[in-house]
Write a protein that holds these residues in place. Structure first.
Motif, PDB file in Angstrom:
ATOM      1  N   ILE A   1       0.856  -1.185   0.000  1.00 39.98           N
ATOM      2  CA  ILE A   1       0.000   0.000   0.000  1.00 39.98           C
ATOM      3  C   ILE A   1       0.892   1.235   0.000  1.00 39.98           C
ATOM      4  O   ILE A   1       1.783   1.375   0.859  1.00 39.98           O
TER       5      ILE A   1
ATOM      6  N   TYR B   1      -0.389   8.170  -2.309  1.00 36.55           N
ATOM      7  CA  TYR B   1      -0.253   9.111  -3.421  1.00 36.55           C
ATOM      8  C   TYR B   1      -0.837  10.456  -2.973  1.00 36.55           C
ATOM      9  O   TYR B   1      -1.978  10.520  -2.508  1.00 36.55           O
TER      10      TYR B   1
ATOM     11  N   ARG C   1      -4.487   9.711  -1.414  1.00 35.71           N
ATOM     12  CA  ARG C   1      -5.151   8.426  -1.622  1.00 35.71           C
ATOM     13  C   ARG C   1      -4.196   7.293  -1.289  1.00 35.71           C
ATOM     14  O   ARG C   1      -3.057   7.270  -1.763  1.00 35.71           O
ATOM     15  N   GLU C   2      -4.674   6.337  -0.473  1.00 32.24           N
ATOM     16  CA  GLU C   2      -3.923   5.107  -0.241  1.00 32.24           C
ATOM     17  C   GLU C   2      -4.244   4.141  -1.373  1.00 32.24           C
ATOM     18  O   GLU C   2      -5.418   3.833  -1.615  1.00 32.24           O
ATOM     19  N   ILE C   3      -3.218   3.684  -2.072  1.00 31.82           N
ATOM     20  CA  ILE C   3      -3.397   2.868  -3.271  1.00 31.82           C
ATOM     21  C   ILE C   3      -2.812   1.475  -3.048  1.00 31.82           C
ATOM     22  O   ILE C   3      -1.663   1.328  -2.622  1.00 31.82           O
TER      23      ILE C   3
ATOM     24  N   GLU D   1      -1.102  -1.644  -4.300  1.00 30.64           N
ATOM     25  CA  GLU D   1      -0.211  -1.993  -5.411  1.00 30.64           C
ATOM     26  C   GLU D   1      -0.182  -3.512  -5.558  1.00 30.64           C
ATOM     27  O   GLU D   1       0.636  -4.198  -4.963  1.00 30.64           O
TER      28      GLU D   1
ATOM     29  N   GLY E   1      -8.654   2.800  -6.410  1.00 31.90           N
ATOM     30  CA  GLY E   1      -7.968   2.305  -5.227  1.00 31.90           C
ATOM     31  C   GLY E   1      -6.805   1.373  -5.487  1.00 31.90           C
ATOM     32  O   GLY E   1      -6.104   0.983  -4.555  1.00 31.90           O
ATOM     33  N   THR E   2      -6.565   0.987  -6.758  1.00 37.16           N
ATOM     34  CA  THR E   2      -5.463   0.084  -7.064  1.00 37.16           C
ATOM     35  C   THR E   2      -4.946   0.347  -8.471  1.00 37.16           C
ATOM     36  O   THR E   2      -5.703   0.772  -9.352  1.00 37.16           O
ATOM     37  N   THR E   3      -3.655   0.072  -8.674  1.00 31.01           N
ATOM     38  CA  THR E   3      -3.051   0.238 -10.000  1.00 31.01           C
ATOM     39  C   THR E   3      -3.209  -1.011 -10.860  1.00 31.01           C
ATOM     40  O   THR E   3      -2.781  -1.027 -12.015  1.00 31.01           O
TER      41      THR E   3
END
Length: 208
Positions: free
Chosen positions: A29, A32, A49-51, A53, A134-136
């Motif tokens: 995590i 960004y 934003r917490e993303i 990975e 929320g995710t890449t």
């Protein structure tokens, strides 16, 4: 017009601060912090934003044009326990790419590990972002026209990865019926079955 540009902005319209690592485990995590151009003009305030990975993934739907059967796998998905009576889901074969861009090799490896299936022919369907807020993660989907007549249902998966996977060979019509009732409701499998429904006539004509 189909060729009319709808998206106004690009990467150059986003200012991102150095990304901060918040957690490293099975998934990572990152934080960004960014500003972006506004449709009305000017710049946004800083957004945090917490993303998640996850990395990219592949999925494949084995389909036998001769019998009109497909292969799906069944395994536990703990994230489904909040909203479903059973967290065991019917899915496409899938796996993480672990940074590889040789997606077809990853697909073939996962098919053998998760279903004992050796694939030789693959057709790229499409790729999509799983949840870009929320995710890449980006998923790459494939169809695998293959002979399923000699394949027996069984239990597969790598114990070292905590996998306990059962295979099912069912008709295309049954799969679509389970899709219609909502039993099949994970994105990669929903999209793959819908893609097959749209392209099945072409695939069958190519083999006659």
């Amino acid at each position: 017009m189909a060729d009319e540009k709808l998206i106004k902005f690009g990467k150059q319209d986003v200012k991102i601060a150095p990304i901060k690592a918040l957690y490293k485990g099975f998934f990572n995590i990152n934080l960004y912090q960014f500003e972006h151009a506004l449709f009305a003009g000017g710049q946004s305030a800083t957004i945090s934003r917490e993303i998640l990975e996850r990395g990219d993934a592949v999925a494949v739907l084995p389909y036998d044009p001769s019998s009109n059967n497909i292969l799906l796998i069944e395994q536990i998905r703990i994230g489904a326990i909040k909203s479903k009576q059973s967290p065991w889901l019917l899915e496409c074969i899938a796996g993480m790419t672990d940074g590889s861009t040789d997606y077809e090799t990853v697909v073939k490896r996962e098919a053998f590990e998760e279903a004992g299936l050796e694939l030789h022919e693959l057709e790229f369907m499409l790729s999509y972002l799983s949840s870009p807020g929320g995710t890449t993660e980006r998923l790459h989907l494939y169809l695998a026209p293959t002979d399923l007549s000699q394949l027996q249902s069984g239990v597969y998966g790598l114990e070292t990865e905590g996998e306990d996977i059962r295979t099912h060979i069912i008709s295309f019509n049954e799969a679509m019926a389970r899709l219609a009732t909502g039993e099949i409701d994970n994105a990669a499998t929903v999209i793959s079955l819908q893609w097959l429904a749209l392209n099945r006539e072409r695939i069958l004509k190519q083999r006659t």
